[in-house]
Design an enzyme around this catalytic site. Structure first.
Site, short mmCIF file in Angstrom:
data_model
loop_
_atom_site.label_atom_id
_atom_site.label_comp_id
_atom_site.label_asym_id
_atom_site.label_seq_id
_atom_site.Cartn_x
_atom_site.Cartn_y
_atom_site.Cartn_z
N SER A 65 14.73 43.44 102.94
CA SER A 65 13.66 42.70 102.82
C SER A 65 12.53 43.47 102.92
O SER A 65 10.82 43.09 102.26
CB SER A 65 13.19 41.94 104.59
OG SER A 65 14.10 41.47 104.61
N TRP B 65 39.22 50.78 119.17
CA TRP B 65 37.60 50.86 119.66
C TRP B 65 37.05 49.63 120.72
O TRP B 65 36.09 50.67 121.56
CB TRP B 65 36.90 50.99 118.89
CG TRP B 65 36.37 49.64 118.13
CD1 TRP B 65 37.47 49.07 117.48
CD2 TRP B 65 35.05 49.44 118.97
NE1 TRP B 65 36.43 48.06 116.85
CE2 TRP B 65 35.14 47.78 118.18
CE3 TRP B 65 33.59 50.01 118.55
CZ2 TRP B 65 33.57 46.73 118.49
CZ3 TRP B 65 32.88 48.73 119.07
CH2 TRP B 65 33.13 46.99 118.96
N TYR C 129 25.42 42.97 115.82
CA TYR C 129 23.53 42.73 115.07
C TYR C 129 22.45 44.07 115.18
O TYR C 129 21.84 44.27 114.98
CB TYR C 129 23.25 41.62 115.94
CG TYR C 129 23.76 40.10 116.03
CD1 TYR C 129 23.75 39.96 113.47
CD2 TYR C 129 24.66 39.56 116.62
CE1 TYR C 129 24.60 38.75 113.51
CE2 TYR C 129 26.10 38.59 115.84
CZ TYR C 129 25.64 38.20 114.15
OH TYR C 129 26.66 37.01 114.16
N HIS D 57 38.68 56.77 114.70
CA HIS D 57 37.54 56.43 113.12
C HIS D 57 36.29 54.85 113.99
O HIS D 57 35.29 55.15 113.30
CB HIS D 57 39.25 55.12 112.59
CG HIS D 57 38.21 54.71 111.25
ND1 HIS D 57 37.26 55.52 110.18
CD2 HIS D 57 37.74 53.24 110.99
CE1 HIS D 57 36.78 54.01 109.16
NE2 HIS D 57 37.36 53.10 109.72
N LYS E 30 18.00 33.82 105.73
CA LYS E 30 17.69 35.26 105.39
C LYS E 30 18.56 35.35 104.45
O LYS E 30 17.24 35.88 103.40
CB LYS E 30 18.54 36.32 106.70
CG LYS E 30 18.39 36.22 107.58
CD LYS E 30 17.64 37.50 108.46
CE LYS E 30 17.31 38.23 108.08
NZ LYS E 30 16.44 38.63 108.58
N THR F 116 21.72 33.13 109.12
CA THR F 116 21.89 33.50 108.46
C THR F 116 21.84 32.95 107.52
O THR F 116 20.74 34.04 106.06
CB THR F 116 23.48 33.87 108.94
OG1 THR F 116 23.17 34.14 109.95
CG2 THR F 116 23.56 35.77 108.09
N GLU G 175 26.53 43.92 119.77
CA GLU G 175 26.32 45.36 118.99
C GLU G 175 26.51 45.65 117.63
O GLU G 175 26.10 46.19 116.61
CB GLU G 175 27.71 46.48 119.50
CG GLU G 175 28.04 47.74 118.44
CD GLU G 175 27.36 49.06 119.03
OE1 GLU G 175 26.50 48.17 119.45
OE2 GLU G 175 27.35 49.56 118.51
N ARG H 48 47.26 43.34 112.57
CA ARG H 48 45.74 45.34 112.79
C ARG H 48 47.30 46.22 112.95
O ARG H 48 47.35 45.92 114.28
CB ARG H 48 44.98 44.73 113.52
CG ARG H 48 43.27 44.26 112.86
CD ARG H 48 42.58 43.34 114.01
NE ARG H 48 41.29 44.88 114.07
CZ ARG H 48 40.58 45.35 115.19
NH1 ARG H 48 40.15 43.95 115.69
NH2 ARG H 48 39.73 45.80 115.37
N ASP I 5 2.90 59.65 115.69
CA ASP I 5 4.37 59.74 115.92
C ASP I 5 4.77 57.92 116.93
O ASP I 5 3.95 57.43 116.77
CB ASP I 5 4.82 60.81 116.24
CG ASP I 5 5.55 61.63 116.72
OD1 ASP I 5 6.54 61.07 117.17
OD2 ASP I 5 5.25 63.16 116.43
N HIS J 169 33.92 34.48 121.35
CA HIS J 169 34.64 34.02 119.60
C HIS J 169 35.75 35.80 119.47
O HIS J 169 36.56 34.88 117.98
CB HIS J 169 33.54 33.83 118.61
CG HIS J 169 33.04 34.70 118.16
ND1 HIS J 169 31.96 34.54 117.94
CD2 HIS J 169 33.41 36.31 117.58
CE1 HIS J 169 31.80 36.05 117.03
NE2 HIS J 169 31.37 36.35 117.28
N HIS J 170 35.78 36.21 119.91
CA HIS J 170 36.76 37.81 119.87
C HIS J 170 37.63 37.51 120.71
O HIS J 170 38.84 38.07 120.47
CB HIS J 170 36.02 39.22 120.54
CG HIS J 170 34.51 39.02 119.32
ND1 HIS J 170 34.66 39.86 117.99
CD2 HIS J 170 33.07 39.26 119.54
CE1 HIS J 170 33.35 39.61 117.62
NE2 HIS J 170 32.32 39.47 118.35
N SER K 197 21.35 57.05 125.08
CA SER K 197 20.71 57.60 124.04
C SER K 197 20.18 57.06 123.73
O SER K 197 19.11 56.54 123.17
CB SER K 197 21.88 58.37 123.22
OG SER K 197 21.09 58.67 121.75
N SER K 198 20.97 56.02 123.69
CA SER K 198 20.98 54.34 122.84
C SER K 198 19.51 53.64 123.28
O SER K 198 18.60 53.37 122.88
CB SER K 198 22.00 53.76 122.47
OG SER K 198 22.88 54.00 121.43
N HIS L 68 29.35 41.83 121.12
CA HIS L 68 28.23 41.32 119.98
C HIS L 68 27.42 41.22 119.22
O HIS L 68 27.39 41.47 118.52
CB HIS L 68 29.32 39.48 120.03
CG HIS L 68 29.14 38.59 118.70
ND1 HIS L 68 30.05 38.88 117.85
CD2 HIS L 68 27.51 38.31 118.03
CE1 HIS L 68 29.46 38.19 116.75
NE2 HIS L 68 28.21 37.80 117.26
#
Lengths: 388, 519
Positions: free
Chosen positions: B259, B132, B248, B67, B322, B319, B246, B441, B96, B293-294, B160-161, B244
């Site tokens: 925006s 994950w 963002y 998932h 924004k 943040t 990732e 979890r 293009d 921080h994870h 790919s990314s 991390h």
């Protein structure tokens, strides 16, 4: 009544229903029973209220604007699109709020990480899927070391068993479902206890919410954490880091006793350790009965109650180990198989339990080797090479 | 006119057109969204009440693992790449993307990657079951044999990314129409440009992590095995150095979408454009220095914990800027509430709620109580579902008339919105409570004291899942059945930007064959 009011009333009614329905349920962090856990709780509540106030102001402004500045009320939009002043204001104010939050957090964290001057030390070791506790008493005599394993209790095991075989009761009838163990950790009240946290196989995490203690148990590394509990009682926690299949089934239970009771408990444990293993010979029938109980407790989680195995965990029915030499079978149970999930059970089970399990596995589910292992055989196997 | 393209399947297989590729990305991401969602339904069904009812613990772990992987790499990331493909050339006045063949390749790698990953479900030993985040040694020594398929799948997704990101960077730097200076670019282009830099910087790190896993598993190395001199915690440092930024990568494009949409329906220019650009860049920079921080419970030195705590709290500042800018954009505007605007507003509010729990999680002493509980699950689902996914939905409703030339069914879309917002909160808000109360979890079963909140979450999740079929129907109705009134060229009364002001609806196959004038 306008549609809006009807909806608002319905939402309010639902909210009341939900909140009263949940009143029996815990919904906030526990304050806990240590000085640290109470401070953590306070910081948590401060952080929540800071968020609520900022949220009310920001969302309040937003909802006001959504309402007052909708096209039907405000057909001509304003033209402004920049203001350095307000940008500076709303950069600096959050900054100040964050500093106000960081100051207590820094001092609290420094206090939490200071495990010096502890009164006693317990080694906590995570295994798939149980905890081992070893009281480090400082002397070099291993014969009076107190150490034991702590497994999920039998009633939880039976309740969670969905194969139906040993099923009894439902989770709803059992208050401590998945939060009870066979041998709890025992510590004295009012003493600074240092835990040395490590693991045997994968990463686990030792978490007791009431102490505000959570530390990862990492194989090959030792972490330190401490607590000093003010009130005697029974406190429950869980493994917090995903550690495989039965991650949700390895709770932590801590009994905090008055010093005198603790001393008595410790004395009885030392006595137990000194008395040595029970190596009395058993009949086949005894071995099979004891073996079934021990197998279901320690082995069935992976190899399944019917011995058929499951996914990566091999079947024991007619397997090479069963068909082979009994000494090899004892070896696998005592020493495990390195590089696989089969862990060494030599330390955590008694000689009698290992003998019974080996005998049971060789003679159950259609296996009919007919041979048996006695506790003495296991004892000799474990101590071969030590005598010379 | 003069659109030379093959028909049938070869149009899609060989296409180098940014719109076709964008469409394929979006369709692919929606399929993955449904597959990943189906897995979430399995998870929520098992958690509906205490006890083990439907699946075994091992299969439950496979579901949570897949998932997460599918939603992150299969649904959210390809969706934003699809939007980038469709929109960036139109927004900067280009015909293009700059590297069209690479564009084709970077898409077609993805189905292969996910077939590899999903095929592991049918293998002996089952699919990856280590979450994950695939922490070693659970994923190395103890991983199922299918872990190698997972590793190669992740390698392919990374390639790919990276190619997609390079394409965006090259396009933005080289293909802008005359007069389209960097500080005139729409914010969506800005946020995607910054996202692309994050991608090229961290995807190779992820590739390194899975390669080390591979050699640990098969070639006798011990990067992550203490018995051989390695360190399992090093895996977490490497993973989160990718992980991390990732986060963002998934959310910055949604910032750009909000925006674009909020000014249109407030009929007022975006407030503080340049501060929005700088805030985005600051967030991206900070995302590289906060990864640990994870990992506040792994036993870092206290000085390290203090550094990561304070750096993490700093993210709240840009943040906040924004969010305040969006509110200021609405302030004294002339607001209407079409579906894209509803989604954009829900995005701002619910993302901010996820941000609040983020600030709480940053406080290390308290994080010890939150870490690895449902509080964390609530936090990141608030920033991902009503954050990244609502952002994508807002974008689809907002630009679909430009893409197809037809308006979607506004009534159905509003139903979709209201159902989604009710169910998303019903699903994820109670998770804050179960987490604070002590539910960890990644468990298939729990004590009775968590049962009420889990039941609410499950009911919400089933509703949320079903609601997305309405979204599918709206898309089919507009894009395939071609129902709905014709869209005007400007589509929305307040819409600004080259795609609305200079291109017809639907936009032509090659966006700008001669560059537009930008003043």
């Amino acid at each position: 009544m306008s549609l809006f009011r009807k909806v608002a009333l319905a939402v309010a009614a639902l909210a009341v229903l939900v909140l009263t329905g949940c009143s029996e349920q815990a919904y906030n962090m526990r304050e806990g029973v240590t000085e640290i856990s109470k401070e953590v709780y306070e910081l948590h509540m401060i952080a929540i209220w800071v968020c609520v106030v900022i949220g009310v102001l920001t969302f309040g402004a937003m909802f006001y604007s959504m309402f007052a500045h909708r096209k039907s009320k405000n057909p001509i939009p304003a033209k402004f699109s920049h203001s350095t002043t307000v940008e500076i204001i709303w950069t600096v104010i959050p900054f100040i709020i964050l500093i106000a939050l960081a100051v207590p957090a820094v001092s609290l964290l420094i206090k939490m990480e200071d495990s010096s001057d502890s009164d006693m030390t317990v080694m906590v070791k995570g295994w798939q899927w149980k905890w081992e506790y070893k009281y480090i008493d400082g002397d070099n005599d291993p014969s009076n070391d107190v150490s034991f394993f702590s497994n999920l209790d039998e009633q939880s095991l039976k309740t969670r068993d969905n194969s139906g075989k040993n099923f009894s009761g439902t989770p709803i009838d059992y208050e401590n479902y998945l939060l009870e163990v066979d041998n709890p950790l025992v510590i004295p009240v009012g003493q600074k206890v240092r835990f040395l946290v490590t693991a045997e196989d994968v990463i686990h995490s030792f978490w007791v919410p009431d102490f505000s203690v959570k530390k990862d148990a990492i194989p090959g590394f030792v972490n330190e954490v401490w607590t000093k509990v003010d009130e005697p009682g029974i406190y429950r926690g869980v493994c917090a880091e995903l550690c495989g299949k039965d991650h949700g089934f390895m709770p932590i239970v801590v009994h905090v006793l008055e010093q005198a009771e603790y001393d008595a408990w410790m004395a009885s444990k030392v006595e137990e350790a000194k008395s040595g293993p029970d190596l009395n010979e058993r009949t086949m029938a005894q071995l099979m009965t004891e073996g079934e109980a021990a197998y279901n407790k320690y082995c069935a989680a992976c190899h399944m109650p019917n011995g058929q195995g499951n996914g990566p965990f091999p079947s024991l029915v007619g397997s090479p180990i069963i068909e082979g030499d009994i000494e090899k079978h004892i070896d696998v149970v005592v020493n495990g198989v390195s590089g696989t999930a089969m862990q060494p059970f030599g330390q955590q089970l008694t000689e009698a339990e290992i003998a019974a399990i080996v005998t049971y596995e060789r003679n159950a589910w259609g296996n009919d080797k007919g041979d048996k292992a006695q506790p003495q055989d296991v004892y000799d196997f474990k101590n071969a090479g030590k005598e010379e | 006119m003069g659109d030379h393209k093959p028909t049938g399947i070869s149009r899609w297989l060989f296409t180098t057109n940014h719109k076709d590729i964008g469409t394929m990305y979006l369709v692919f991401s929606f399929i993955m969204f449904l597959i990943g969602g189906a897995m979430a339904m399995v998870i929520r069904a098992e958690l509906f009440q205490p006890g083990l009812q439907f699946v075994e613990p091992n299969f439950f772990n496979q579901m949570t693992t897949l998932h997460g992987l599918i939603m992150v790499f299969g649904a959210v990331m390809p969706a934003t790449v699809g939007l980038a493909n469709w929109l960036i050339p139109m927004m900067i006045g280009a015909p293009d993307m700059a590297l069209p063949r690479m564009n084709n390749w970077s898409f077609w790698i993805l189905p292969a990657a996910f077939i590899l990953l999903l095929s592991s479900l049918f293998m002996e030993g089952g699919a990856p079951n280590f979450g994950w985040t695939f922490y070693a040694p659970l994923s190395t020594t103890y991983g199922p044999p299918s872990t190698d398929f997972f590793i190669f799948g992740v390698h392919l997704m990374g390639i790919s990314s990276i190619m997609g990101a390079i394409n965006v960077i090259v396009t933005v730097f080289n293909m802008r129409a005359p007069g389209m200076t960097l500080m005139k670019m729409p914010l969506f282009v800005w946020t995607w440009l910054i996202t692309a830099f994050l991608l090229v910087m961290v995807m190779p790190v992820l590739a390194g992590a899975v390669t080390m896993m591979l050699t640990d598993r098969h070639f006798g190395t011990s990067f992550f095995d203490a018995a051989g001199g390695g360190d399992p915690v090093m895996f977490q440092h490497i993973f989160w150095f990718f992980g991390h930024p990732e986060v963002y990568i998934m959310i910055l494009p949604a910032f750009g979408i909000a925006s674009a949409i909020i000014p249109t329906f407030a009929r007022k220019k975006l407030f503080g454009y340049s501060s929005m650009v700088y805030a985005t860049a600051s967030i991206a920079f900070l995302s590289f220095i906060v990864w640990a921080h994870h990992m506040f419970t792994v036993g870092m030195p206290v000085k390290g914990e203090l550094f990561f705590m304070i750096a993490t709290m700093l993210i709240a500042v840009p943040t906040g800027v924004k969010v305040f800018n969006w509110v200021a954009t609405m302030w004294q505007g002339s607001i209407t509430y079409e579906t894209p605007m509803l989604y954009a507003i829900a995005f701002v509010i619910l993302f901010t709620i996820g941000g609040f729990s983020g600030v709480m999680l940053a406080l290390t002493p308290v994080d010890w109580q939150y870490h690895d509980t449902y509080f964390v699950v609530a936090h990141f689902h608030y920033v991902l579902f009503p954050g990244a996914i609502f952002g994508t939905m807002a974008a689809v409703y907002y630009w679909m008339p430009k893409w197809t030339g037809r308006m979607y069914d506004e009534k159905l879309a509003k139903v979709h919105f209201w159902l989604s917002i009710v169910f998303v909160n019903l699903t994820f808000f109670p998770m804050h409570f179960s987490g604070l109360a002590g539910m960890q979890r990644r468990v298939p079963d729990y004590n009775i004291m968590f049962s009420d909140f889990n039941m609410w979450s499950s009911i919400g999740a089933f509703g949320l899942g079903l609601t997305q079929f309405l979204f599918l129907w709206i898309l089919v109705k507009t894009c395939m059945l071609k129902k709905g009134e014709k869209a005007t060229d400007q589509v929305w009364e307040g819409a600004e930007g080259l795609e609305f002001n200079q291109l017809p609806s639907p936009a032509p196959y090659h966006s700008f064959s001669t560059p537009p004038k930008v003043d």
